[in-house]
Design an enzyme around this catalytic site. Structure first.
Site: not given
Length: 424
Positions: A335, A387
């Site tokens: 992006t 994560h």
């Protein structure tokens, strides 16, 4: 014959759409393949074309959620096309003598409404005078106090006879917080489109259901600036597309994904799915909001291939022609908030993907180069990642690999031969 037009399936897994806008009115004559409505799904806004020519009867309102396969309008295919009428013309307008007669009757009715009789006018005068007296008029003392406070009398509700504003009303009156006297304080409400609501739900779910972290780095864009300055004219002349930043970033991402395959993975229940291909989603601002079309098998594309695909997808998104299939199945997203002036951000993962790279604006900043202070075009880059499957070592290493490729593109992205890499 009466044709029932049903909502077609805009893509797999989509069971419902919303009528965003009717482009014609009930009773209009429409031509075959004419766009008659815009419908929102949870992934895109699509046009609904007329299946046949004829007079249309609408069966759904703007904002209605309708199931795929449900009838939304009827088309009378036997109805003749009105003389001189174009598609979407007002079919309620009369023609010939009948139309002229209807118009004359309407004009006469308007004239009668504008010219009340003498008795009506006389009867209305006392009421009008009383209304003026009772419409929030302040007493001289109240008016003085309101002027000192800077409060408009029309914003005060009077408690005196017939609504007159008394001195006590003026003393108790309080100006609106944070709004100067007489300032507009209007508000409007509009329903969120199905696409926008779905985006909102997905963004909230990502924040709630992933262990999202963001790591940052900076890139000296000088080598890419030099390459673009050197080859952009020849590149555009030969290939018909510009040599932009997206090809460098896309190929740098492909290289980094090969080095860190966990970043090119997704969680599915208790399993992790890793991909040996790179389908890169690119965020594009469209007329209905942010859209994320996918560059398929970016690992097989050259600089020309990436730039051509970016241009093709961007045009389709901005013209509202992008399909659901073109926006599904990406394995990683890029992006670019820099086109809007963003210096730094923490991009949100595009589910079910596990990571997203954020590009930002390029600003000349002082850096240390060969032991001396130099001015260079610097971009901050950000990698948001899940994560749960991507460790800190992998996320940091991935972003460093991006930085290395962008700061040494000839060696790491062009195999040492810039002209051959650019196919010049």
């Amino acid at each position: 014959m009466i044709l029932e037009m049903k909502v077609p399936s805009p893509g797999e897994s989509i069971t419902e759409v919303e009528i965003a806008e009717w482009l014609v009115e009930d009773g209009d004559y429409v031509e075959k393949d004419q766009a008659i409505a815009e419908v929102d799904s949870d992934k895109a806004t699509l046009e609904l074309p007329a299946e046949q020519s004829g007079i249309i009867t609408l069966k759904a309102e703007v904002g209605d959620a309708v199931a795929v396969g449900e009838v939304v309008c009827l088309i009378d295919t036997d109805a003749p096309k009105p003389d001189g009428a174009s598609a979407g013309a007002d079919s309620t307008a009369g023609s010939g003598d009948e139309g002229a007669g209807n118009k004359a009757e309407k004009d006469l009715a308007k004239d009668q409404e504008k010219a009340p009789s003498n008795n009506d006018a006389k009867a209305s005068q006392p009421a009008q005078a009383k209304e003026t007296y009772a419409s929030g008029v302040a007493s001289p003392a109240a008016k003085k106090i309101l002027n000192e406070k800077g409060i408009d009398a029309s914003s005060v509700k009077g408690t005196g006879k017939d609504g007159r504003i008394t001195k006590d009303d003026a003393v108790k009156a309080v100006p609106s917080m944070g709004s100067p006297s007489g300032a507009s304080r209007g508000e409007t409400r509009s329903k969120l489109s199905m696409l926008r609501r779905k985006v909102a739900e997905r963004l909230v779910s990502v924040k709630n259901e992933t262990a999202m972290l963001t790591t940052f780095n900076e890139v000296d864009m000088s080598p890419i600036f030099e390459l673009r300055s050197k080859y952009k004219e020849d590149f555009k002349s030969k290939h018909g597309v510009g040599l932009g930043f997206m090809s460098f970033f896309t190929l740098a991402v492909v290289r980094a994904l090969k080095q860190f395959p966990a970043v090119n993975s997704m969680i599915d229940g208790k399993e992790m799915i890793s991909y040996d291909f790179c389908d890169i989603s690119i965020a594009v601002s469209g007329p209905k909001g942010l859209m994320v079309p996918v560059i398929r098998n970016a690992e097989n594309l050259s600089f020309r291939g990436v730039e051509s695909e970016v241009k093709r997808l961007a045009i389709r998104a901005r013209e509202g022609e992008i399909t659901v299939d073109e926006m599904t199945g990406g394995t990683f997203t890029i992006t670019n908030g820099g086109v809007f002036g963003s210096m730094l951000s923490t991009p949100i993962i595009n589910p079910p993907q596990s990571a997203i790279l954020g590009m930002h604006n390029i600003v000349e900043r002082p850096i240390v180069r060969d032991g001396a202070i130099a001015i260079a075009p610097i971009m901050y880059v950000a990698l948001s990642y899940d994560h749960r499957i991507i460790d800190g070592k992998e996320s940091v290493g991935f972003l460093v690999a991006i930085k290395e490729a962008l700061e040494n593109p000839v060696e790491l992205l062009m195999d040492g031969n810039e002209q051959r890499a650019l196919e010049l």
